[in-house]
Scaffold this motif. Structure first.
Motif, PDB file in Angstrom:
ATOM      1  N   LEU A  20     -10.545  51.806 -10.647  1.00  0.00           N
ATOM      2  CA  LEU A  20      -9.337  51.062 -10.194  1.00  0.00           C
ATOM      3  C   LEU A  20      -8.503  50.400 -11.513  1.00  0.00           C
ATOM      4  O   LEU A  20      -7.392  50.475 -11.416  1.00  0.00           O
ATOM      5  CB  LEU A  20      -9.448  50.081  -9.189  1.00  0.00           C
ATOM      6  CG  LEU A  20     -10.091  50.182  -7.876  1.00  0.00           C
ATOM      7  CD1 LEU A  20     -10.583  49.130  -7.046  1.00  0.00           C
ATOM      8  CD2 LEU A  20      -8.986  51.076  -7.135  1.00  0.00           C
ATOM      9  N   VAL A  21      -9.319  49.729 -12.334  1.00  0.00           N
ATOM     10  CA  VAL A  21      -8.604  49.303 -13.634  1.00  0.00           C
ATOM     11  C   VAL A  21      -8.128  50.306 -14.587  1.00  0.00           C
ATOM     12  O   VAL A  21      -6.944  49.951 -14.975  1.00  0.00           O
ATOM     13  CB  VAL A  21      -9.663  48.291 -14.389  1.00  0.00           C
ATOM     14  CG1 VAL A  21      -9.092  47.759 -15.727  1.00  0.00           C
ATOM     15  CG2 VAL A  21     -10.175  47.188 -13.429  1.00  0.00           C
ATOM     16  N   ASN A  24      -4.946  51.483 -12.739  1.00  0.00           N
ATOM     17  CA  ASN A  24      -3.828  50.770 -13.018  1.00  0.00           C
ATOM     18  C   ASN A  24      -3.200  50.470 -14.344  1.00  0.00           C
ATOM     19  O   ASN A  24      -2.224  50.372 -14.644  1.00  0.00           O
ATOM     20  CB  ASN A  24      -4.021  49.482 -12.309  1.00  0.00           C
ATOM     21  CG  ASN A  24      -4.130  49.467 -10.927  1.00  0.00           C
ATOM     22  OD1 ASN A  24      -3.046  50.107 -10.200  1.00  0.00           O
ATOM     23  ND2 ASN A  24      -4.884  49.340 -10.262  1.00  0.00           N
ATOM     24  N   LEU A  56       1.053  45.879  -5.960  1.00  0.00           N
ATOM     25  CA  LEU A  56       0.340  44.898  -6.461  1.00  0.00           C
ATOM     26  C   LEU A  56       0.665  43.518  -6.695  1.00  0.00           C
ATOM     27  O   LEU A  56       0.413  42.514  -6.530  1.00  0.00           O
ATOM     28  CB  LEU A  56      -0.354  45.200  -7.919  1.00  0.00           C
ATOM     29  CG  LEU A  56      -1.313  46.407  -7.933  1.00  0.00           C
ATOM     30  CD1 LEU A  56      -1.787  46.920  -9.271  1.00  0.00           C
ATOM     31  CD2 LEU A  56      -2.394  46.188  -7.086  1.00  0.00           C
ATOM     32  N   MET A  61      -5.195  39.197  -5.219  1.00  0.00           N
ATOM     33  CA  MET A  61      -6.285  40.269  -5.593  1.00  0.00           C
ATOM     34  C   MET A  61      -7.517  40.232  -4.714  1.00  0.00           C
ATOM     35  O   MET A  61      -7.689  41.403  -4.504  1.00  0.00           O
ATOM     36  CB  MET A  61      -6.829  39.396  -6.911  1.00  0.00           C
ATOM     37  CG  MET A  61      -7.922  40.226  -7.683  1.00  0.00           C
ATOM     38  SD  MET A  61      -6.996  41.584  -8.415  1.00  0.00           S
ATOM     39  CE  MET A  61      -8.446  42.171  -9.242  1.00  0.00           C
ATOM     40  N   TYR A  64      -6.130  43.011  -2.245  1.00  0.00           N
ATOM     41  CA  TYR A  64      -6.195  44.256  -2.818  1.00  0.00           C
ATOM     42  C   TYR A  64      -7.758  44.769  -2.984  1.00  0.00           C
ATOM     43  O   TYR A  64      -7.846  45.954  -2.865  1.00  0.00           O
ATOM     44  CB  TYR A  64      -5.556  44.143  -4.442  1.00  0.00           C
ATOM     45  CG  TYR A  64      -5.776  45.631  -5.163  1.00  0.00           C
ATOM     46  CD1 TYR A  64      -5.038  46.590  -4.763  1.00  0.00           C
ATOM     47  CD2 TYR A  64      -6.652  45.626  -6.167  1.00  0.00           C
ATOM     48  CE1 TYR A  64      -4.966  47.851  -5.617  1.00  0.00           C
ATOM     49  CE2 TYR A  64      -6.556  46.739  -6.711  1.00  0.00           C
ATOM     50  CZ  TYR A  64      -5.926  47.690  -6.609  1.00  0.00           C
ATOM     51  OH  TYR A  64      -5.742  48.954  -7.204  1.00  0.00           O
ATOM     52  N   GLN A  68      -9.131  48.330  -1.262  1.00  0.00           N
ATOM     53  CA  GLN A  68      -9.726  49.535  -1.959  1.00  0.00           C
ATOM     54  C   GLN A  68     -11.048  49.599  -1.814  1.00  0.00           C
ATOM     55  O   GLN A  68     -11.714  50.712  -2.226  1.00  0.00           O
ATOM     56  CB  GLN A  68      -9.409  48.866  -3.617  1.00  0.00           C
ATOM     57  CG  GLN A  68      -8.077  49.087  -3.910  1.00  0.00           C
ATOM     58  CD  GLN A  68      -7.467  50.219  -4.028  1.00  0.00           C
ATOM     59  OE1 GLN A  68      -7.932  51.215  -4.275  1.00  0.00           O
ATOM     60  NE2 GLN A  68      -6.234  50.337  -3.111  1.00  0.00           N
ATOM     61  N   VAL A  81     -15.358  39.739 -10.932  1.00  0.00           N
ATOM     62  CA  VAL A  81     -13.776  39.440 -10.673  1.00  0.00           C
ATOM     63  C   VAL A  81     -13.355  38.137 -10.784  1.00  0.00           C
ATOM     64  O   VAL A  81     -12.310  37.576 -11.451  1.00  0.00           O
ATOM     65  CB  VAL A  81     -13.069  40.396  -9.590  1.00  0.00           C
ATOM     66  CG1 VAL A  81     -11.647  40.110  -9.584  1.00  0.00           C
ATOM     67  CG2 VAL A  81     -13.554  41.736  -9.731  1.00  0.00           C
ATOM     68  N   ALA A  97      -2.074  40.294  -7.604  1.00  0.00           N
ATOM     69  CA  ALA A  97      -3.131  41.395  -7.798  1.00  0.00           C
ATOM     70  C   ALA A  97      -2.722  42.220  -8.933  1.00  0.00           C
ATOM     71  O   ALA A  97      -3.664  42.673  -9.722  1.00  0.00           O
ATOM     72  CB  ALA A  97      -3.392  42.362  -6.632  1.00  0.00           C
ATOM     73  N   MET A 101      -5.303  42.667 -11.901  1.00  0.00           N
ATOM     74  CA  MET A 101      -5.709  43.757 -12.640  1.00  0.00           C
ATOM     75  C   MET A 101      -5.586  43.770 -14.255  1.00  0.00           C
ATOM     76  O   MET A 101      -6.483  44.319 -14.818  1.00  0.00           O
ATOM     77  CB  MET A 101      -4.896  44.990 -12.177  1.00  0.00           C
ATOM     78  CG  MET A 101      -5.473  45.360 -10.813  1.00  0.00           C
ATOM     79  SD  MET A 101      -6.992  46.683 -10.815  1.00  0.00           S
ATOM     80  CE  MET A 101      -7.994  45.465 -10.005  1.00  0.00           C
ATOM     81  N   CYS A 105      -8.672  44.290 -17.483  1.00  0.00           N
ATOM     82  CA  CYS A 105      -8.249  45.322 -18.598  1.00  0.00           C
ATOM     83  C   CYS A 105      -9.286  45.399 -19.839  1.00  0.00           C
ATOM     84  O   CYS A 105      -9.813  46.378 -20.459  1.00  0.00           O
ATOM     85  CB  CYS A 105      -6.954  45.334 -19.178  1.00  0.00           C
ATOM     86  SG  CYS A 105      -5.758  45.942 -18.126  1.00  0.00           S
TER      87      CYS A 105
END
Length: 118
Positions: A20-21, A24, A56, A61, A64, A68, A81, A97, A101, A105
């Motif tokens: 997911l990261v 995005n 987003l 968060m 989301y 997901q 997270v 979100a 995200m 990273c």
């Protein structure tokens, strides 16, 4: 050893989160190409929509991650997270979100992430 412990603790959730990261992040870096081409937007919403990150900006968060992870609240959300968002922004899972995200990273890049010339 850390990788094995992480896999044992979170199973495939960690792989899903990394995916997911990465997905995005790929969308986010499109901003640099748009800047290079001189593309302008009337609003931030238009910019985020153009790179596929508009949704987003409207979700927390927590929402989301639940979406997901197929409407389950993953263990990884409460532990990893939450901790990363708390360290980076002093916020938990109720933050935006998109910002959440971005705070993830370093999982992909191995370093802090920032907007160049932004």
């Amino acid at each position: 050893m850390k990788v094995l412990r992480t896999l044992l603790a979170y199973g495939t959730e960690i792989l899903k989160l990394r995916s997911l990261v990465n997905e995005n992040l790929d969308k986010f870096v499109q901003i640099y190409e748009l800047q290079k081409n001189g593309t302008a937007f009337r609003s931030a919403d238009a910019l985020w929509g153009a790179v596929g990150l508009g949704d987003l900006t409207e979700w927390t968060m927590r929402r989301y991650l639940v979406d997901q992870f197929d409407n389950q609240h993953p263990k990884i959300a409460h532990q990893l997270v939450y901790a990363m968002n708390k360290c980076n922004y002093n916020q938990g899972l109720e933050m935006n979100a998109l910002a959440g995200m971005v705070s993830m990273c370093p999982m992909i890049t191995g370093s802090l992430f920032q907007v160049r010339e932004g």
